[in-house]
Design a protein around this motif. Sequence first.
Motif, PDB file in Angstrom:
ATOM      1  N   SER A   1       6.370  12.831  -9.348  1.00 28.98           N
ATOM      2  CA  SER A   1       5.001  12.889  -8.846  1.00 28.98           C
ATOM      3  C   SER A   1       4.112  13.275 -10.010  1.00 28.98           C
ATOM      4  O   SER A   1       4.596  13.552 -11.118  1.00 28.98           O
ATOM      5  CB  SER A   1       4.870  13.908  -7.692  1.00 28.98           C
TER       6      SER A   1
ATOM      7  N   GLN B   1       0.472  11.595  -0.683  1.00 31.62           N
ATOM      8  CA  GLN B   1      -0.534  10.569  -0.990  1.00 31.62           C
ATOM      9  C   GLN B   1       0.097   9.204  -1.253  1.00 31.62           C
ATOM     10  O   GLN B   1      -0.542   8.173  -1.062  1.00 31.62           O
ATOM     11  CB  GLN B   1      -1.351  10.972  -2.233  1.00 31.62           C
ATOM     12  N   LEU B   2       1.340   9.200  -1.706  1.00 28.77           N
ATOM     13  CA  LEU B   2       2.016   7.955  -2.093  1.00 28.77           C
ATOM     14  C   LEU B   2       3.407   7.937  -1.463  1.00 28.77           C
ATOM     15  O   LEU B   2       4.373   8.399  -2.068  1.00 28.77           O
ATOM     16  CB  LEU B   2       2.100   7.875  -3.623  1.00 28.77           C
TER      17      LEU B   2
ATOM     18  N   GLN C   1       9.216  15.038  -5.902  1.00 29.91           N
ATOM     19  CA  GLN C   1       8.233  14.301  -5.105  1.00 29.91           C
ATOM     20  C   GLN C   1       7.211  15.244  -4.492  1.00 29.91           C
ATOM     21  O   GLN C   1       6.125  14.824  -4.091  1.00 29.91           O
ATOM     22  CB  GLN C   1       8.924  13.502  -4.007  1.00 29.91           C
TER      23      GLN C   1
ATOM     24  N   LEU D   1       6.982   7.379  -3.072  1.00 31.48           N
ATOM     25  CA  LEU D   1       7.636   8.333  -3.974  1.00 31.48           C
ATOM     26  C   LEU D   1       8.823   9.031  -3.330  1.00 31.48           C
ATOM     27  O   LEU D   1       9.621   9.665  -4.025  1.00 31.48           O
ATOM     28  CB  LEU D   1       6.638   9.403  -4.424  1.00 31.48           C
TER      29      LEU D   1
ATOM     30  N   VAL E   1      -0.888  13.393  -6.728  1.00 26.68           N
ATOM     31  CA  VAL E   1      -0.296  12.123  -6.294  1.00 26.68           C
ATOM     32  C   VAL E   1       1.182  12.411  -6.051  1.00 26.68           C
ATOM     33  O   VAL E   1       2.037  12.181  -6.899  1.00 26.68           O
ATOM     34  CB  VAL E   1      -0.472  11.002  -7.329  1.00 26.68           C
TER      35      VAL E   1
ATOM     36  N   SER F   1       0.815  -1.217   0.000  1.00 29.46           N
ATOM     37  CA  SER F   1       0.000   0.000   0.000  1.00 29.46           C
ATOM     38  C   SER F   1       0.848   1.268   0.000  1.00 29.46           C
ATOM     39  O   SER F   1       0.381   2.336  -0.409  1.00 29.46           O
ATOM     40  CB  SER F   1      -0.934   0.003   1.210  1.00 29.46           C
ATOM     41  N   ASP F   2       2.114   1.179   0.446  1.00 32.23           N
ATOM     42  CA  ASP F   2       2.997   2.334   0.442  1.00 32.23           C
ATOM     43  C   ASP F   2       3.390   2.758  -0.967  1.00 32.23           C
ATOM     44  O   ASP F   2       3.853   3.883  -1.173  1.00 32.23           O
ATOM     45  CB  ASP F   2       4.271   2.040   1.246  1.00 32.23           C
ATOM     46  N   PHE F   3       3.221   1.850  -1.934  1.00 34.52           N
ATOM     47  CA  PHE F   3       3.595   2.127  -3.316  1.00 34.52           C
ATOM     48  C   PHE F   3       2.371   2.258  -4.223  1.00 34.52           C
ATOM     49  O   PHE F   3       2.499   2.278  -5.444  1.00 34.52           O
ATOM     50  CB  PHE F   3       4.488   1.002  -3.855  1.00 34.52           C
ATOM     51  N   PHE F   4       1.191   2.368  -3.632  1.00 36.32           N
ATOM     52  CA  PHE F   4      -0.046   2.262  -4.410  1.00 36.32           C
ATOM     53  C   PHE F   4      -0.965   3.445  -4.147  1.00 36.32           C
ATOM     54  O   PHE F   4      -1.076   3.945  -3.024  1.00 36.32           O
ATOM     55  CB  PHE F   4      -0.763   0.961  -4.022  1.00 36.32           C
ATOM     56  N   PHE F   5      -1.625   3.915  -5.208  1.00 39.57           N
ATOM     57  CA  PHE F   5      -2.642   4.961  -5.099  1.00 39.57           C
ATOM     58  C   PHE F   5      -3.763   4.615  -6.071  1.00 39.57           C
ATOM     59  O   PHE F   5      -3.515   4.156  -7.191  1.00 39.57           O
ATOM     60  CB  PHE F   5      -2.053   6.328  -5.453  1.00 39.57           C
ATOM     61  N   SER F   6      -4.981   4.840  -5.665  1.00 39.90           N
ATOM     62  CA  SER F   6      -6.122   4.531  -6.517  1.00 39.90           C
ATOM     63  C   SER F   6      -7.094   5.710  -6.522  1.00 39.90           C
ATOM     64  O   SER F   6      -7.220   6.420  -5.525  1.00 39.90           O
ATOM     65  CB  SER F   6      -6.844   3.274  -6.018  1.00 39.90           C
TER      66      SER F   6
END
Length: 214
Positions: free
Chosen positions: A91, A81-82, A173, A85, A77, A53-58
Amino acid sequence: MAKHVVFLTLVSLTICSLAFAFEPSPLQDFCVADPNSSVNGLVCKNPSTVQASDFFFSGLHIAGNTSNPFGSRVTPVNVAQLPGLSTLGISLVHIHYAPWGINPTHTHPRGSEILTVLEGSIEVGLITTNPENCLISKILYKGGVFVFPVGLVHFQRNVGYGNAVAIAAFNSQNTGLIGVANAVFGSNPPIASEALPKAFQVDAKIVEQLQWKF
């Protein structure tokens, strides 16, 4: 000998200045930001606690709510949020524009931007520095790409009757954002009322009205 020492000192200072002008490269596989830290930047989590989840954004498929005075919505993002990064120097943002909506004049002090239009027709523009203050603008259509160099004031405006969508990437970032109108008329505490009328060559009452709005 003294001349050589001075020359080498100047070269060293120049290299250091260039080095500090960019985000540091990671010295490990990753540096997932710890949101609980409070330094200039964010410290790294313990690698043993890092999760997918630390590397993921939806959520970029969801249309932004453009029911605001500008008629646009920016979904960022960045490292906030991520966390994955952190230290990577990248970003992005997703921007939705209502018909004739704008992303008003602003600048990013820490990164250049490359914007791609995904839908609609968008006028983009940037302004060069003093003394020219030259406006460079173009209308982009689906698939059009435009670059905004770091620090320059720029904007986007939907010039179509339908919605428009764009995505923009940055080489930072966390680029930072300075809205021109917000910064000038909405600073806290306010800029002295005597200064702005002279700067903008307008009546003080107009400045007061603008400060009240922001």
